[in-house]
Scaffold this motif. Structure first.
Motif, short mmCIF file in Angstrom:
data_model
loop_
_atom_site.label_atom_id
_atom_site.label_comp_id
_atom_site.label_asym_id
_atom_site.label_seq_id
_atom_site.Cartn_x
_atom_site.Cartn_y
_atom_site.Cartn_z
N PHE A 85 0.83 -1.19 0.00
CA PHE A 85 0.00 0.00 0.00
C PHE A 85 0.87 1.25 0.00
O PHE A 85 1.77 1.39 0.83
CB PHE A 85 -0.93 0.00 1.22
N GLN A 86 0.59 2.17 -0.96
CA GLN A 86 1.30 3.45 -1.00
C GLN A 86 0.31 4.55 -0.63
O GLN A 86 -0.74 4.69 -1.28
CB GLN A 86 1.89 3.72 -2.38
N PRO A 87 0.63 5.35 0.40
CA PRO A 87 -0.32 6.35 0.89
C PRO A 87 -0.61 7.44 -0.13
O PRO A 87 0.24 7.81 -0.95
CB PRO A 87 0.40 6.94 2.12
N GLN A 88 -1.81 7.99 -0.07
CA GLN A 88 -2.21 9.18 -0.80
C GLN A 88 -2.62 10.22 0.24
O GLN A 88 -3.42 9.92 1.13
CB GLN A 88 -3.39 8.88 -1.74
N ILE A 89 -2.05 11.43 0.12
CA ILE A 89 -2.33 12.46 1.13
C ILE A 89 -2.98 13.68 0.49
O ILE A 89 -2.84 13.93 -0.71
CB ILE A 89 -1.05 12.90 1.88
N ALA A 90 -3.73 14.42 1.30
CA ALA A 90 -4.31 15.68 0.84
C ALA A 90 -3.20 16.71 0.74
O ALA A 90 -2.42 16.91 1.68
CB ALA A 90 -5.39 16.14 1.81
N ALA A 91 -3.08 17.37 -0.42
CA ALA A 91 -2.01 18.36 -0.62
C ALA A 91 -2.15 19.53 0.34
O ALA A 91 -1.16 20.14 0.75
CB ALA A 91 -2.05 18.86 -2.07
N LYS A 92 -3.37 19.83 0.76
CA LYS A 92 -3.61 21.00 1.58
C LYS A 92 -3.08 20.86 2.99
O LYS A 92 -2.44 21.79 3.52
CB LYS A 92 -5.12 21.27 1.61
N ASP A 93 -3.32 19.68 3.63
CA ASP A 93 -2.93 19.56 5.04
C ASP A 93 -2.17 18.28 5.37
O ASP A 93 -1.89 18.01 6.55
CB ASP A 93 -4.18 19.64 5.92
#
Length: 564
Positions: free
Chosen positions: A321-329
């Motif tokens: 699993f490769q994480p996906q993050i919100a660019a904003k926070d």
């Protein structure tokens, strides 16, 4: 009819004739039935019967002999002799039978010739078929000297399927017959001369479909063989006039040499076949000479296939699993599930085996196992309170079948996994070409709560009207758009324009392949909402991923006891 039965008939005929004469003699003399009259009548009857018996015996004996001869001739025909003439004895004694036998032999011979042609020659091109070519070539190879050089050419037509699909199979057959004639022309033009001065005629065959082969018994060297190969290629790239249509196909040609690449036809065929596939792999419409490196690559490929089949049988695959993050926070909003093969030599990436899996059809079994694993994992995550989506790539082999998506939907329900935690990733090219049945199956999953993402956006051909019709929530920028976004002004302009287009479609923009902080910062500024890449985190097994997520300051995750 046997000689004995004919003899019985002759005696019966003689007795009947004698009896008739006896009665007629009595009537004619008017003597009545007296000893004297009966004696004279009996003498006359006996003489007549004897003469009749002699005549019948002679005639029937000749017929019997003719029939015996006919039986012997028919036995010869049954053993395969249909050309010897019908004996004159049969013509003299039984002319009708003789004529019938001649007509029968002619018809059987014609039928056998037709059957042989059907069995040995291709009906469309008139060329020897695979069986006939191999047999003839094997016999020819046995007569060639060990120190002579020969060449085998394996030819695969390029774009022939397109002709069948667009113009129809009848036009395809016409094209094949034209190809055969051009190969005959090439064979005649390049035919060499044997050492003894006799013509060394090349052999041509149609193996199957759009595959042909040529065998030149005598070539000077590899350069000579390649000259012939390029001659074949040059002939087949010229346009064909098929019922008024200008058709261009081309061909990929593989070349193998005897004795360098083998003495037996099977060895030469295998080598020429490998060379042909190398020609196709290098871009099609090329000529390739077999090399030892091709053999090594083929063996490696075969070993990969064997290992892959063993891995499927023993379930040697797992999800990373490769994480996906919100660019904003920096919040973790999801993870892409990536397939890994637990090989004896170490963990292998999909790029090392997916192509082989798709070619062999193993991708279906692997995909089904991934479906079950995804459903089980999503159900497990839901039970411990995880709300982040799991994005799953769909292979080209699977997206052609609506049954895959229906099975995925059933697996989620069977596992008690909420579809809201699932995201399907479909490549841009496939999204443009998948069937309405597939779109309907995807839409059903989306109605259950799943989201849909277009992957690798920006590298294929997108029909924006169709893109608006698709049930899409997120669009992932291809890594080629992301790669230079921090160092090139034009790259940033392109990325910003693509992100604007994505937003215009009402979708979320996702950037993958983020390799450094500069890329991350630029993409956040120009409006990309979700980021993924090694600058965020590498792909991890489930236990490591859960620990990584729990350690992020922007999210609070439960710390469940997970299986390794």
């Amino acid at each position: 009819m046997t000689g004995h039965s004919l003899r019985v008939r002759a005696i019966a005929f003689a007795l009947g004739a004698g009896a008739l004469v006896f009665i007629l003699a009595l009537v004619a003399t008017g003597a009545g039935i007296t000893p004297d009259g009966a004696g004279r009548a009996l003498i006359a009857a006996t003489i007549c019967g004897a003469m009749c018996w002699a005549f019948a015996e002679h005639t029937l004996a000749g017929t019997a002999a003719a029939l015996d001869t006919a039986i012997q001739r028919l036995r010869q025909a049954a053993d395969g002799d249909l050309t010897a003439p019908v004996p004159e004895q049969i013509d003299r004694a039984v002319p009708g039978l003789a004529q019938t036998m001649r007509e029968l032999f002619d018809q059987v011979g014609s039928n056998l010739n037709s059957a042989e042609r059907l069995a040995l020659f291709d009906a469309v091109t008139g060329l020897p078929n695979r069986l006939h070519f191999r047999r003839t070539c094997d016999r020819l190879l046995e007569t060639l000297s060990d120190d002579g050089s020969s060449a085998l050419f394996f030819i695969d037509l390029d774009r022939f399927k397109l002709v069948n699909d667009t113009l129809g199979h009848a036009s395809g057959d016409i094209l094949l017959s034209m190809v055969a004639q051009r190969l005959r022309d090439v064979a005649g033009r390049f035919a060499g001369m044997a050492d003894d001065g006799s013509a060394a005629h090349p052999l041509i065959g149609r193996l199957a479909g759009d595959e042909f082969t040529l065998f030149f018994p005598v070539v000077s060297d590899a350069a000579d063989a390649l000259r012939i190969g390029h001659g074949i290629h040059a002939e087949l790239i010229q346009p064909f006039d098929v019922e008024g249509q200008d058709v261009r196909i081309g061909a990929s040609v593989g070349v193998a040499l005897r004795p360098r690449h083998g003495q037996m036809l099977a060895e030469l065929m295998r080598a020429a076949d490998m060379a042909m596939y190398r020609a196709k792999g290098d871009g099609r419409s090329r000529v390739a000479l077999y090399t030892d490196e091709m053999a090594l690559a083929a063996e490696t490929r075969m070993q990969l296939e064997r290992d892959l089949r063993d891995a499927v049988e023993h379930d040697a695959f797992s999800l990373y699993f490769q994480p996906q993050i919100a660019a904003k926070d920096g919040r973790v909003v999801g993870a892409e599930a990536l397939l890994r093969w637990r090989h004896a030599d170490g963990v292998r990436l999909p790029t090392e085996f997916i192509a082989c899996a798709e070619e062999t059809g193993l991708i279906v079994k692997i995909g089904n196992r991934v479906v079950d694993e995804v459903a089980e994992t999503i159900a497990r995550w839901a039970r411990i309170g995880i709300e982040q989506r799991m994005a799953v790539n769909i292979s080209p082999r699977q997206i052609d079948h609506a049954t895959f998506f229906r099975r995925l939907r059933s697996a989620l329900r069977a596992a008690g996994a909420p579809a809201g935690l699932l995201e399907l990733e479909i490549s841009e090219t496939l999204a443009m070409t998948c069937s309405d049945d597939v779109i309907s199956a995807i839409r059903a999953l989306r109605e259950d709560g799943a989201t849909v993402a277009i992957d690798d956006f920006g590298t294929g051909y997108s029909n924006l009207a169709r893109l608006r019709e698709l049930p899409v929530d997120r669009v992932k920028l291809d890594t080629s758009i992301v790669e230079h976004v921090a160092v090139r002004t034009e790259a940033r302009a392109i990325a910003q324009a693509v992100i604007g287009l994505i937003h215009g479609l009402g979708c979320t923009a996702v950037a993958e392949g983020i390799e450094d902080e500069a890329q991350r910062d630029v993409l956040r500024v120009i409006g990309c909402e979700v980021l993924q890449g090694y600058a965020i985190a590498p792909p991890m097994d489930e236990v490591t991923f859960m620990r990584w997520v729990a350690a992020q300051p922007s999210i609070r995750m439960p710390r469940p006891a997970l299986r390794a």
